[in-house]
Design an enzyme around this catalytic site. Structure first.
Site, short mmCIF file in Angstrom:
data_model
loop_
_atom_site.label_atom_id
_atom_site.label_comp_id
_atom_site.label_asym_id
_atom_site.label_seq_id
_atom_site.Cartn_x
_atom_site.Cartn_y
_atom_site.Cartn_z
N THR A 211 -72.60 -52.81 -49.34
CA THR A 211 -71.83 -53.52 -48.13
C THR A 211 -70.64 -52.44 -47.95
O THR A 211 -70.03 -52.23 -46.83
CB THR A 211 -71.16 -54.83 -48.63
OG1 THR A 211 -72.22 -55.70 -49.09
CG2 THR A 211 -70.25 -55.47 -47.24
N ASP A 212 -70.09 -51.93 -49.11
CA ASP A 212 -68.87 -50.95 -48.64
C ASP A 212 -69.44 -49.74 -48.01
O ASP A 212 -68.71 -49.07 -47.21
CB ASP A 212 -68.37 -50.46 -50.23
CG ASP A 212 -67.44 -51.24 -50.74
OD1 ASP A 212 -66.52 -51.79 -49.98
OD2 ASP A 212 -67.06 -51.41 -51.98
N LEU A 213 -70.56 -49.26 -48.43
CA LEU A 213 -71.23 -48.23 -47.94
C LEU A 213 -71.40 -48.07 -46.44
O LEU A 213 -71.08 -47.30 -45.60
CB LEU A 213 -72.34 -47.70 -48.82
CG LEU A 213 -72.24 -47.14 -50.42
CD1 LEU A 213 -73.56 -46.79 -50.84
CD2 LEU A 213 -71.07 -46.21 -50.55
N GLY A 216 -68.49 -48.19 -44.51
CA GLY A 216 -67.82 -46.67 -44.60
C GLY A 216 -68.38 -45.93 -43.39
O GLY A 216 -68.08 -45.29 -42.86
N MET A 243 -65.80 -55.51 -42.73
CA MET A 243 -66.74 -55.66 -43.79
C MET A 243 -67.75 -56.83 -43.82
O MET A 243 -69.03 -56.58 -44.02
CB MET A 243 -66.30 -55.31 -45.25
CG MET A 243 -65.29 -54.13 -45.43
SD MET A 243 -64.60 -53.90 -46.82
CE MET A 243 -66.18 -53.89 -48.01
#
Length: 442
Positions: A211-213, A216, A243
């Site tokens: 989810t972070d990646l 980003g 996000m």
């Protein structure tokens, strides 16, 4: 032009002169690392000349700005005094007291400047830096930077061409906008953990922070799109990346099945809701992942199994029927794959259209012949901490070339003096700011 890891982009002759002097000095001091050539010739990268102020921390934001820096942007990372980005302390393992492996994975090619943004003079430093930049990236809770007069409406009056990119858990408005967020809670709340894991097992997170990646990557591509639009309009804009919305977008076909057919997906282990067989099978000595995505590939699979009769079975002749009769088909396949080794199935598949691959651990993945051929692992040297660091390079090549000259993830405040001097601060002003703990020198 050359890109020198010590002196930046300078003329070739200057590069040779300066680095020759440094090499001589380091030989005298006994600190030369012969396994590193200080300068390599660089081709022009797509984002050469773009200046980015990075006020993000943890993973999603730093991953986005690292990707910008890999493509040639000049990225200055603003960090808080004392601790800096909290991922510096996310360990073990550590590369140095202020440099964890976690921090190193997403902060190469940046310069670290430590400024206390809660102090008016610290805010002045940041505003001066932003006034001469193309992009500002931040991941504070919505409303936080308004307290320091660093919000978009304030900044754009001084730099109308600025791309101001905000990343947050739930976006800049809405009932959850003020709530903080991290990868695993968002993957749970956004449906990902609800479809991940074995059928009857406990909830499972994905092995890395996807989810972070993905957030980003959305942030990174949105910034590039805004930069391109600016070439036509001459003005910047505010980008708002959520996000939570990113996680919903990541549900792709699972979301489409629910929205259009009211199918609520459940965990299926390694198998696929709409394709059979497309999963891991146990072998005589491990596991093999089989992908037979269409009827032709399924016929090939059955031939490789030595069971052509299976493809002729009217229960399995089309993918739709294979999905409907999943359990019956898998009983046959489970039995057959157990009879041979993983290597056997991987090798025999090379003569057919279906795919059969082993499940590699991290070491095996990086020792894969294609990984070695692609030269994706780079080694960089952090002079401040006197440590060699291996990083996974950028996966995209341009005209057959990858951006293969990387500067090491920086030590905390390593470039504070250098950047402030570039902004026009005198040595006396820098010393005063340091003595008052408004900046920190690494």
């Amino acid at each position: 032009m050359y890109n020198c890891r010590y002196f930046g982009r300078i003329k070739e002759s200057s590069c040779y002169h300066h680095c020759s002097m440094m090499i001589i000095a380091r030989v005298v001091l006994g600190s030369l690392h012969f396994n590193h050539i200080p300068c390599v010739k660089m081709t022009t990268l797509p984002l050469d000349g773009v200046k980015v102020v990075d006020m993000t921390r943890v993973l999603a934001g730093p991953y986005a700005t690292m990707n910008l820096s890999d493509l040639g942007a000049s990225v200055i990372k603003i960090e808080r005094p004392g601790t800096g980005d909290e991922t510096r302390k996310w360990g073990p393992p550590f590369l140095s007291p202020s440099l964890s492996n976690y921090f190193a994975c997403c902060n190469r090619n940046k310069r670290s400047v430590v400024v206390d943004l809660t102090h008016q003079r610290g805010q002045s430093v940041i505003r001066r830096l932003i006034s001469n930049s193309d992009v500002l990236v931040e991941n504070f809770k919505p409303g936080t930077l308004q307290k320091y007069n660093l919000h978009y409406e304030e900044i754009k009056s001084a730099n109308p061409a600025l791309i101001y990119a905000s990343l947050s858990g739930y976006g800049q408005d809405g009932p959850y906008s003020k709530q903080g967020a991290y990868d695993v809670p968002l993957s749970a709340e956004g449906g990902l953990m609800g479809i991940t894991g074995s059928k009857e097992g406990e909830p499972v997170k994905v092995g890395v922070a996807v989810t972070d990646l993905c957030s980003g990557l959305y942030l990174h591509s949105s910034i590039i799109a805004a930069l391109y639009q600016r070439t036509k309009t001459g003005v910047g804009q505010h980008i708002d990346v959520s996000m939570f919305s990113t996680q919903l977008s990541m549900l792709v076909n699972v979301a489409s099945n629910y929205l259009n057919s009211e199918i609520i997906a459940k965990p299926l282990g390694s198998s696929h809701l709409s394709i059979v067989p497309y999963q891991a099978f146990k072998t005589a000595d491990g596991y093999i992942v089989i992908a037979a995505n269409n009827d032709g590939q399924f016929w090939d699979l059955c031939e490789a199994l030595g069971w052509p009769w299976l493809a002729s079975n009217p229960m399995f002749s089309t993918n739709e029927l294979r999905v409907d009769n999943r359990d019956d088909l898998l009983r046959h396949l489970d039995e057959r794959f157990l009879e041979e080794t993983t290597e056997y199935w991987a090798n025999i598949s090379k003569s057919y259209s279906f795919t059969a691959t082993p499940i590699n651990n991290v070491q095996q993945a990086f020792e894969h012949p294609q990984a070695v051929h692609s030269n994706i692992v780079k080694t960089v040297y952090n002079e401040s901490d006197n440590v060699n660091i291996k990083v996974v390079g950028h996966p995209v090549k341009f005209n057959g070339n990858d951006p293969d000259c990387y500067n090491a993830p920086p030590s905390l405040g390593q470039h504070t003096v250098e950047v402030l001097q570039e902004l026009g601060y005198s040595s006396e002003e820098i010393s005063d700011l340091n003595e008052r703990n408004i900046i920190q020198i690494g």
